[in-house]
Design a protein around this motif. Structure first.
Motif, PDB file in Angstrom:
ATOM      1  N   TRP A 103       0.814  -0.991   0.100  1.00  0.00           N
ATOM      2  CA  TRP A 103       0.474   0.263   0.421  1.00  0.00           C
ATOM      3  C   TRP A 103       0.751   1.350   0.158  1.00  0.00           C
ATOM      4  CZ3 TRP A 103      -0.409   4.805   3.352  1.00  0.00           C
ATOM      5  CH2 TRP A 103       0.228   3.909   4.817  1.00  0.00           C
ATOM      6  N   PHE A 141     -13.264   1.877  -0.965  1.00  0.00           N
ATOM      7  CA  PHE A 141     -12.655   1.117  -0.110  1.00  0.00           C
ATOM      8  C   PHE A 141     -12.136   1.876   1.246  1.00  0.00           C
ATOM      9  CE2 PHE A 141     -11.143  -0.264  -4.350  1.00  0.00           C
ATOM     10  CZ  PHE A 141     -10.829  -1.886  -4.211  1.00  0.00           C
ATOM     11  N   SER A 142     -11.940   0.267   2.378  1.00  0.00           N
ATOM     12  CA  SER A 142     -11.396   2.007   3.976  1.00  0.00           C
ATOM     13  C   SER A 142      -9.736   1.914   3.718  1.00  0.00           C
ATOM     14  CB  SER A 142     -12.391   1.588   4.230  1.00  0.00           C
ATOM     15  OG  SER A 142     -11.061  -0.233   5.079  1.00  0.00           O
ATOM     16  N   GLU A 145      -8.454   0.766   6.464  1.00  0.00           N
ATOM     17  CA  GLU A 145      -7.933  -0.799   7.058  1.00  0.00           C
ATOM     18  C   GLU A 145      -7.926  -1.572   5.624  1.00  0.00           C
ATOM     19  OE1 GLU A 145      -9.368  -4.565   9.820  1.00  0.00           O
ATOM     20  OE2 GLU A 145     -10.992  -2.529   9.570  1.00  0.00           O
ATOM     21  N   GLN A 146      -9.329  -1.641   4.580  1.00  0.00           N
ATOM     22  CA  GLN A 146      -8.639  -2.385   3.307  1.00  0.00           C
ATOM     23  C   GLN A 146      -8.100  -2.156   2.684  1.00  0.00           C
ATOM     24  OE1 GLN A 146     -12.892  -1.644   2.110  1.00  0.00           O
ATOM     25  NE2 GLN A 146     -13.379  -3.825   2.067  1.00  0.00           N
ATOM     26  N   SER A 178      -3.751  -4.564   2.094  1.00  0.00           N
ATOM     27  CA  SER A 178      -4.106  -5.261   0.282  1.00  0.00           C
ATOM     28  C   SER A 178      -2.563  -5.206  -0.056  1.00  0.00           C
ATOM     29  CB  SER A 178      -5.146  -4.824   0.006  1.00  0.00           C
ATOM     30  OG  SER A 178      -5.082  -3.873  -0.556  1.00  0.00           O
ATOM     31  N   ILE A 218      -6.515  -8.340  -4.830  1.00  0.00           N
ATOM     32  CA  ILE A 218      -6.854  -7.724  -5.415  1.00  0.00           C
ATOM     33  C   ILE A 218      -8.302  -8.030  -7.164  1.00  0.00           C
ATOM     34  CG2 ILE A 218      -8.558  -5.020  -6.369  1.00  0.00           C
ATOM     35  CD1 ILE A 218      -8.114  -4.869  -2.875  1.00  0.00           C
ATOM     36  N   LYS A 235      -8.946 -11.882  -5.523  1.00  0.00           N
ATOM     37  CA  LYS A 235     -10.402 -11.718  -5.472  1.00  0.00           C
ATOM     38  C   LYS A 235     -11.749 -11.385  -6.798  1.00  0.00           C
ATOM     39  CE  LYS A 235     -13.111  -9.682  -1.414  1.00  0.00           C
ATOM     40  NZ  LYS A 235     -13.011  -7.802  -0.461  1.00  0.00           N
ATOM     41  N   TYR A 269      -9.317   0.817  -6.749  1.00  0.00           N
ATOM     42  CA  TYR A 269      -8.191   0.494  -5.914  1.00  0.00           C
ATOM     43  C   TYR A 269      -7.250   1.431  -6.102  1.00  0.00           C
ATOM     44  CZ  TYR A 269      -4.424  -2.145  -3.728  1.00  0.00           C
ATOM     45  OH  TYR A 269      -3.069  -2.274  -2.752  1.00  0.00           O
ATOM     46  N   GLN A 282      -0.113  -2.788   7.973  1.00  0.00           N
ATOM     47  CA  GLN A 282      -0.803  -2.546   8.630  1.00  0.00           C
ATOM     48  C   GLN A 282       0.056  -2.247   9.567  1.00  0.00           C
ATOM     49  OE1 GLN A 282      -4.323  -5.075   8.809  1.00  0.00           O
ATOM     50  NE2 GLN A 282      -5.476  -4.487   8.033  1.00  0.00           N
ATOM     51  N   GLU A 297     -10.373   7.851   9.217  1.00  0.00           N
ATOM     52  CA  GLU A 297     -11.359   6.962   8.148  1.00  0.00           C
ATOM     53  C   GLU A 297     -12.201   8.252   7.664  1.00  0.00           C
ATOM     54  OE1 GLU A 297     -12.529   4.100   5.576  1.00  0.00           O
ATOM     55  OE2 GLU A 297     -11.294   4.647   6.921  1.00  0.00           O
TER      56      GLU A 297
END
Length: 314
Positions: A145, A188-189, A191-192, A196, A201, A204, A220, A280, A295
């Motif tokens: 990220w 997308f949050s 956290e997501q 990731s 992505i 999925k 994304y 994270q 957020e």
């Protein structure tokens, strides 16, 4: 006779039993092998890469680049040449690359791209050149990220009377994708995003239609673009310093990671599980979100960015 170019030589690029006639262009920080013959592209390509290299330093402003080797770049005139080279250069990943319709990649610290058209910009190359810069300069692996949010932040530029300038505000493709995704209800949050990577992505959403999958993938990257701008710009940059501190510490090899993540070998660091946990952990360690306020701030910032874009349909 350009200020960024130190030498130009005729060259050949062997691809199996074929040899492509090429030029080898050297600059202060790059060696470019290209089959392009368009004079405008040949003038702009080295200038673009050297300017991008200077711009990359904005993510680690308190450090000195330690790059000991020049970045290797292959820039092909056609997609077919790009495919032929990629088949032999990266056989283990070729099944992925052959699905790319317009783009570039960085593999084993080498950027490989092709010129889509004279009108097409170099943003995809700039994006991959940042990943190459990180591989050549950073002491620690950058979780996905962070790598991708910084890459999309750095990829946009424009030519003007003064030359070349970089700014995320020029990135109309990401801004348009952000607006379209919000209108389509694709969210997308933080956290997501921080837990990731692009491969996750894509995997999925493999069972979706091409249009649906393309929408989610573009959303994304657009959200990562907005996240980097959020950290730089929100409330006059209240999150800018802790965001950049992550990059500085990764650069210096002193990022705050648990011992098991710190000791993971290079193979483990390429996995989605490592990216999720390391990404994270760094977000929580450096930006320290204590409630849902950040957020809410981020989602409002995304809507504000999207509102600045007007999309017209022909």
């Amino acid at each position: 006779n350009l200020p960024t170019v130190t030498s130009v030589q005729k060259h050949t690029i062997p691809v199996g039993e074929i040899e492509y006639a090429a030029l080898k262009i050297e600059t202060s920080h790059y060696i470019i092998y290209t089959t392009v013959t368009d004079r405008l592209i040949l003038r702009r390509l080295p200038m673009l890469l050297e300017s991008a290299w200077q711009n990359f330093h904005s993510f680690t402003p308190d450090t000195r680049p330690r790059q000991s080797a020049k970045g290797q770049v292959y820039y092909f005139n056609t997609r077919q040449q790009w495919l032929d080279f990629s088949r032999s250069f990266a056989p283990e990943s070729f099944h992925i690359f052959e699905q790319v319709r317009s783009g570039a990649y960085c593999h084993n610290r080498t950027c490989v791209a092709w010129q889509i058209s004279r009108q097409a910009d170099f943003s995809v190359l700039t994006h991959e050149a940042w990943h190459q810069y990180c591989d050549l300069n950073f002491n620690q692996t950058i979780p996905s990220w962070l790598a991708e949010s910084s890459a999309v932040y750095l990829e946009a530029y424009k030519w003007d009377a003064q030359g070349l300038s970089f700014s995320p505000r020029y990135n109309l493709n990401r801004l348009a994708a952000l607006k379209l995704s919000i209108n389509a209800g694709v969210h997308f949050s933080i956290e997501q995003l921080t837990g990731s990577d692009p491969g996750a992505i894509i995997t999925k959403n493999m069972n979706l239609t091409n249009d649906q999958s393309d929408m989610i993938i573009s959303a994304y990257y657009a959200r990562l673009y907005a996240l980097a701008r959020f950290f730089f710009e929100f409330e006059y940059g209240i999150y800018r310093k802790p965001y950049l501190n992550i990059f500085t510490d990764l650069y210096n090899g002193s990022a705050k990671l648990p011992q098991n993540l710190q000791n993971a070998n290079m193979q483990e660091q390429k996995t989605r599980l490592w990216n999720m946990h390391a990404g994270q952990h760094l977000y929580n360690s450096y930006l320290k979100p204590t409630n849902q306020l950040i957020e809410q701030q981020y989602q409002a910032f995304c809507r504000s960015l999207a509102s600045s874009v007007k999309i017209t349909h022909n």
